[in-house]
Design a protein around this motif. Sequence first.
Motif, short mmCIF file in Angstrom:
data_model
loop_
_atom_site.label_atom_id
_atom_site.label_comp_id
_atom_site.label_asym_id
_atom_site.label_seq_id
_atom_site.Cartn_x
_atom_site.Cartn_y
_atom_site.Cartn_z
N ILE A 1 -9.67 7.81 2.12
CA ILE A 1 -9.27 8.60 3.28
C ILE A 1 -9.74 7.88 4.53
O ILE A 1 -10.93 7.56 4.66
CB ILE A 1 -9.87 10.01 3.24
CG1 ILE A 1 -9.35 10.80 2.03
CG2 ILE A 1 -9.54 10.79 4.53
CD1 ILE A 1 -9.98 12.18 1.87
N ILE A 2 -8.84 7.62 5.44
CA ILE A 2 -9.17 7.02 6.74
C ILE A 2 -9.00 8.12 7.78
O ILE A 2 -7.89 8.62 7.98
CB ILE A 2 -8.27 5.80 7.03
CG1 ILE A 2 -8.53 4.71 5.99
CG2 ILE A 2 -8.49 5.29 8.44
CD1 ILE A 2 -7.64 3.50 6.12
N ARG A 3 -10.08 8.50 8.43
CA ARG A 3 -10.10 9.75 9.20
C ARG A 3 -10.31 9.52 10.70
O ARG A 3 -11.16 8.74 11.12
CB ARG A 3 -11.21 10.66 8.68
CG ARG A 3 -11.31 12.02 9.33
CD ARG A 3 -12.40 12.84 8.67
NE ARG A 3 -12.46 14.20 9.20
CZ ARG A 3 -13.19 14.56 10.25
NH1 ARG A 3 -13.94 13.65 10.86
NH2 ARG A 3 -13.20 15.81 10.66
N ASN B 1 -1.65 -0.77 11.54
CA ASN B 1 -2.95 -1.42 11.70
C ASN B 1 -3.58 -1.71 10.34
O ASN B 1 -4.13 -2.79 10.11
CB ASN B 1 -3.90 -0.52 12.49
CG ASN B 1 -3.43 -0.26 13.90
OD1 ASN B 1 -2.26 0.01 14.13
ND2 ASN B 1 -4.34 -0.29 14.87
N ILE B 2 -3.48 -0.73 9.44
CA ILE B 2 -4.05 -0.88 8.10
C ILE B 2 -3.34 -2.00 7.35
O ILE B 2 -3.98 -2.85 6.71
CB ILE B 2 -3.94 0.44 7.33
CG1 ILE B 2 -4.78 1.53 8.01
CG2 ILE B 2 -4.37 0.27 5.88
CD1 ILE B 2 -4.53 2.92 7.48
N ALA B 3 -2.01 -2.00 7.42
CA ALA B 3 -1.24 -3.02 6.71
C ALA B 3 -1.59 -4.42 7.18
O ALA B 3 -1.74 -5.35 6.36
CB ALA B 3 0.25 -2.75 6.91
N LYS B 4 -1.72 -4.59 8.47
CA LYS B 4 -2.05 -5.92 9.01
C LYS B 4 -3.47 -6.32 8.63
O LYS B 4 -3.72 -7.47 8.29
CB LYS B 4 -1.88 -5.92 10.52
CG LYS B 4 -0.41 -5.78 10.97
CD LYS B 4 -0.28 -5.86 12.47
CE LYS B 4 -0.64 -7.23 12.99
NZ LYS B 4 -0.47 -7.35 14.45
N ILE C 1 0.86 -1.18 0.00
CA ILE C 1 0.00 0.00 0.00
C ILE C 1 0.89 1.24 0.00
O ILE C 1 2.03 1.20 0.48
CB ILE C 1 -0.95 0.06 1.22
CG1 ILE C 1 -0.14 0.00 2.53
CG2 ILE C 1 -1.99 -1.04 1.15
CD1 ILE C 1 -0.97 0.34 3.77
N ILE C 2 0.38 2.33 -0.56
CA ILE C 2 1.00 3.65 -0.45
C ILE C 2 0.12 4.48 0.47
O ILE C 2 -1.10 4.47 0.33
CB ILE C 2 1.10 4.35 -1.82
CG1 ILE C 2 2.00 3.56 -2.77
CG2 ILE C 2 1.63 5.77 -1.66
CD1 ILE C 2 2.05 4.14 -4.18
N THR D 1 -14.40 8.63 2.27
CA THR D 1 -13.81 8.83 3.60
C THR D 1 -14.48 7.88 4.57
O THR D 1 -15.71 7.79 4.63
CB THR D 1 -14.00 10.28 4.09
OG1 THR D 1 -13.36 11.17 3.17
CG2 THR D 1 -13.40 10.46 5.47
N VAL D 2 -13.67 7.17 5.37
CA VAL D 2 -14.21 6.24 6.36
C VAL D 2 -13.58 6.52 7.72
O VAL D 2 -12.49 7.06 7.82
CB VAL D 2 -13.96 4.77 5.94
CG1 VAL D 2 -14.58 4.47 4.59
CG2 VAL D 2 -12.48 4.44 5.95
N HIS D 3 -14.29 6.13 8.76
CA HIS D 3 -13.80 6.30 10.12
C HIS D 3 -12.62 5.36 10.36
O HIS D 3 -12.57 4.25 9.81
CB HIS D 3 -14.92 6.00 11.12
CG HIS D 3 -14.62 6.42 12.51
ND1 HIS D 3 -14.07 5.56 13.44
CD2 HIS D 3 -14.77 7.62 13.13
CE1 HIS D 3 -13.91 6.21 14.60
NE2 HIS D 3 -14.32 7.45 14.44
N HIS D 4 -11.68 5.80 11.19
CA HIS D 4 -10.46 5.00 11.40
C HIS D 4 -10.75 3.63 12.02
O HIS D 4 -9.94 2.70 11.90
CB HIS D 4 -9.47 5.76 12.29
CG HIS D 4 -9.90 5.87 13.73
ND1 HIS D 4 -9.52 4.96 14.69
CD2 HIS D 4 -10.66 6.79 14.36
CE1 HIS D 4 -10.04 5.31 15.85
NE2 HIS D 4 -10.73 6.41 15.67
#
Length: 248
Positions: free
Chosen positions: A72-74, A99-102, A4-5, A56-59
Amino acid sequence: MKSIIFCTSFIKDAESWQSRYQRWLDYYETMPINATRKIMIDDGSPYLPSEKIINTVHHSSPLSLHNDTNLIIRFDDNLGRQSGSAYPGWWRSFLHSINIAKELGVDKIIHIESDAYILTPRLVNFINEIESGWHVLWSPRYKFPETAIQIICRDQFEVFEKLKNNNPSLSFPDIAEKLLPFTAIHQQFKGDRYSEIKKNRWIFRSRKFDKIPIFKRDFFWEPIPADADFVTQGESHQHFEYKRDADA
């Protein structure tokens, strides 16, 4: 390797979105970096673009519910920057990338800040080919690692997660350049924060003049070298172009 970038983000208004973040998305849209998604991890921005442009999504939202290539993770609140060495907003966004990568099951995190531009195929090839370690470039101006571009491979994910878990307060004793556990710093790639490298401005050297429109013109700044591999802290008035002719 699945990658991911991501960049960190804080979007003040529509102009900020267009001149910086939309520009980043457009620039890397056709860049031949092997990555499945481009993600902005956002520090509670007051402005968000239309869902027609990017979702856009919540974290805390499960990413399995969102298949968007660009996202977008906000976070709800803005932590921002408190001083030159205290910037919890950036740390929270940066550390959340593990967290995102996993969750996505990727093998490589490619961190390219929203004002960082990769210019040459040789740097793109390096990013694509690296399979282990935690890699950064080098800023000759400041003589320290350039954290605006990082490649973090799966063998470093445990180290990354430990760094995150050991610092829940997001209070760090120094700047990221001196704290992140890089395994390699690559000085063979040419680049720098060229927007901060000024020509001799005579009696106008003070930083207070930087905000005056006339002093934003290229005449007052050192040009980006033709053989540069990357630029960081790029400004909206600067022109960046990926040197595709060298792809052969």
